[in-house]
Design an enzyme around this catalytic site. Sequence first.
Site, short mmCIF file in Angstrom:
data_model
loop_
_atom_site.label_atom_id
_atom_site.label_comp_id
_atom_site.label_asym_id
_atom_site.label_seq_id
_atom_site.Cartn_x
_atom_site.Cartn_y
_atom_site.Cartn_z
N HIS A 247 -21.18 38.48 -9.04
CA HIS A 247 -20.64 37.08 -9.76
C HIS A 247 -21.61 36.26 -9.98
O HIS A 247 -22.79 36.48 -9.92
CB HIS A 247 -19.44 36.41 -8.99
CG HIS A 247 -18.46 37.47 -8.98
ND1 HIS A 247 -17.21 37.05 -9.97
CD2 HIS A 247 -18.07 38.54 -8.26
CE1 HIS A 247 -16.38 38.07 -9.76
NE2 HIS A 247 -16.86 38.88 -8.80
N ASP B 1 -14.95 34.97 -12.56
CA ASP B 1 -15.82 35.48 -13.59
C ASP B 1 -16.29 34.22 -14.46
O ASP B 1 -16.78 34.67 -15.66
CB ASP B 1 -15.19 36.59 -14.28
CG ASP B 1 -14.80 37.79 -13.32
OD1 ASP B 1 -15.36 37.67 -12.32
OD2 ASP B 1 -13.77 38.52 -13.61
N GLY C 256 -13.24 35.84 -3.16
CA GLY C 256 -12.73 35.56 -4.59
C GLY C 256 -10.96 36.08 -4.42
O GLY C 256 -10.08 35.23 -4.63
N SER C 257 -10.94 37.28 -3.79
CA SER C 257 -9.27 37.52 -3.65
C SER C 257 -8.79 36.71 -2.65
O SER C 257 -7.71 36.46 -2.72
CB SER C 257 -9.41 39.19 -3.10
OG SER C 257 -10.24 40.01 -4.00
N SER D 135 -15.19 33.69 -6.94
CA SER D 135 -15.84 34.61 -6.10
C SER D 135 -17.39 34.84 -6.21
O SER D 135 -18.00 34.49 -7.00
CB SER D 135 -15.52 36.20 -6.71
OG SER D 135 -16.09 37.10 -6.07
N ASN E 85 -6.68 33.21 8.47
CA ASN E 85 -7.95 32.54 8.72
C ASN E 85 -8.61 33.26 7.62
O ASN E 85 -9.18 34.09 7.73
CB ASN E 85 -8.61 33.01 10.10
CG ASN E 85 -9.88 32.28 10.31
OD1 ASN E 85 -10.68 31.95 9.24
ND2 ASN E 85 -10.55 32.71 11.39
C1 LIG Z 1 -11.30 37.85 -12.15
C2 LIG Z 1 -11.44 38.24 -10.67
N1 LIG Z 1 -10.68 37.85 -9.65
C3 LIG Z 1 -10.76 38.02 -8.51
C4 LIG Z 1 -11.83 38.93 -8.04
C5 LIG Z 1 -12.15 39.05 -6.71
O1 LIG Z 1 -13.27 38.55 -5.89
P1 LIG Z 1 -13.85 39.19 -4.52
O2 LIG Z 1 -14.55 40.51 -4.89
O3 LIG Z 1 -14.91 38.38 -4.20
O4 LIG Z 1 -12.64 39.43 -3.86
C6 LIG Z 1 -12.71 39.39 -8.91
C7 LIG Z 1 -13.81 40.40 -8.43
O5 LIG Z 1 -14.63 40.90 -9.10
C8 LIG Z 1 -12.43 39.04 -10.50
O6 LIG Z 1 -13.48 39.56 -11.32
#
Ligand SMILES: Cc1ncc(COP(=O)(O)O)c(C=O)c1O
Length: 447
Positions: A229, A203, A95-96, A224, A297
């Site tokens: 999730h 979320d 998600g990041s 994510s 990537n």
């Molecule tokens: C609102 C939100 N954005 C982004 C992320 C990041 O997701 P990831 O952990 O897959 O990098 C999270 C992670 O919990 C999140 O709650």
Amino acid sequence: MKGDTQMKAEELKKEILEKTAEYCRLVHPPERAGDFKPGETKVNYAGRVFDEREMVNLVDSSLEFWLTYGRWSRKFEKGLAEYLGVRKALFVNSGSSANLLAFMTLTSPLLGDRRVKRGDEVITVAAGFPTTVAPVVQHGAVPVFVDMDLATANVDVTKLDAALSARTKAVVLAHTLGNPFDLKTVKAFCEKHGLWLVEDNCDALGSRFAGRYTGTWGDIGTSSFYPPHHMTTGEGGAVYTDDPLLGRIALSIRDWGRDCWCESGRDNTCGCRFTKQFGRLPAGYDHKYVYSHFGYNLKATDMQAAVGCAQLEKFPGFVMKRKANFERLYAGLKDVESLRLFSKLPEADPSWFGFLMTVKPGAGFTRNDLAKHLESRFIQTRNLFAGNILRHPCFDSLVEGVDYRVAGDLANTDVIMNSSLWIGLYPGMGDERLDYMIEAVRRFCGK
Ligand SMILES: Cc1ncc(COP(=O)(O)O)c(C=O)c1O
């Protein structure tokens, strides 16, 4: 593979997949009534919900040994895009990464004057997950923080006008724990001022606002698929958009910044691999190695996508269960005067991620008192992620007014940082756990 070898391979594969399903049923059986022992079994805030179908897909894809982007990834992207009703979904490794990709897409020179350049401003909030905001800072753009609305724990839309400046280019916001923010107002604000809207939908997958899925109102949405999730691929995430140009840019930046869009293992999809002129390269330079962006990537593997395909089939059921679990918690706790519970906007139809509670002033106990009590009873609790991201060490080296701005004050953001916590309601959580949590919270609050 030909003849006998193929037959033998198919036979073996069938046997392996049958054994895999059998193994999964044995080692990861669904929870049975009576498995939960109050005060002994941990009540996690989130958890994966899967059965043999995920594991069979995973093993199936591993036997193919394609490993990188392939048929499962294609299927998963198509399924996700169809579910959301958008033209393009891109599978990424978290998600990041999805947030990074979404934001960097807006910095593409292909967007002309609307591209987000260093020093341009992006309106956002401070109570949330750090990687919603991190790409803005990493690019050298300036996040402008506005306060939250305590009832919905989302952006206070009345503060948006005051945050606007001649340098504002975008709004980047998450739907807090699945609760849709006021998309009509935010979208109208963006349209009026020619701003991009990125919805961090990590979320909130499955939530709707005025009948339309969150993540599809803005120019780009992100998800994510990390285990807690709404659905999981282990690590994983997605970027989605209905805008073909943004989709093309995001694909380029996800895949090394290249101009070409051939999938791994394929060549000359464009049909002009050796016949075009790009930049100041020699005429006919191989399109496969032409770069229109400074990319990354961020691809995930086909094995992750295979798990995602099975999860996607179950997804509408997951959303229903999340809603039902929220309703049960809400019904059990709504008369506890010392707590402010989450509320939603009239047009919001949340696919909840968690159940947020804010300890009211004068309650006679603090958020940490409540958290410690619940944890002592084996109930996992979570703060609303960073609380107020500006108060974290990562902001120590940033200068207010230069690297970031605060529009107004962040009083409610600090209330959330100090007084809010949330507990889980994931689809695998049965009524016994929900009722146990209700009772634990009520008792602590003197109900
Ligand atoms: C609102 C939100 N954005 C982004 C992320 C990041 O997701 P990831 O952990 O897959 O990098 C999270 C992670 O919990 C999140 O709650």
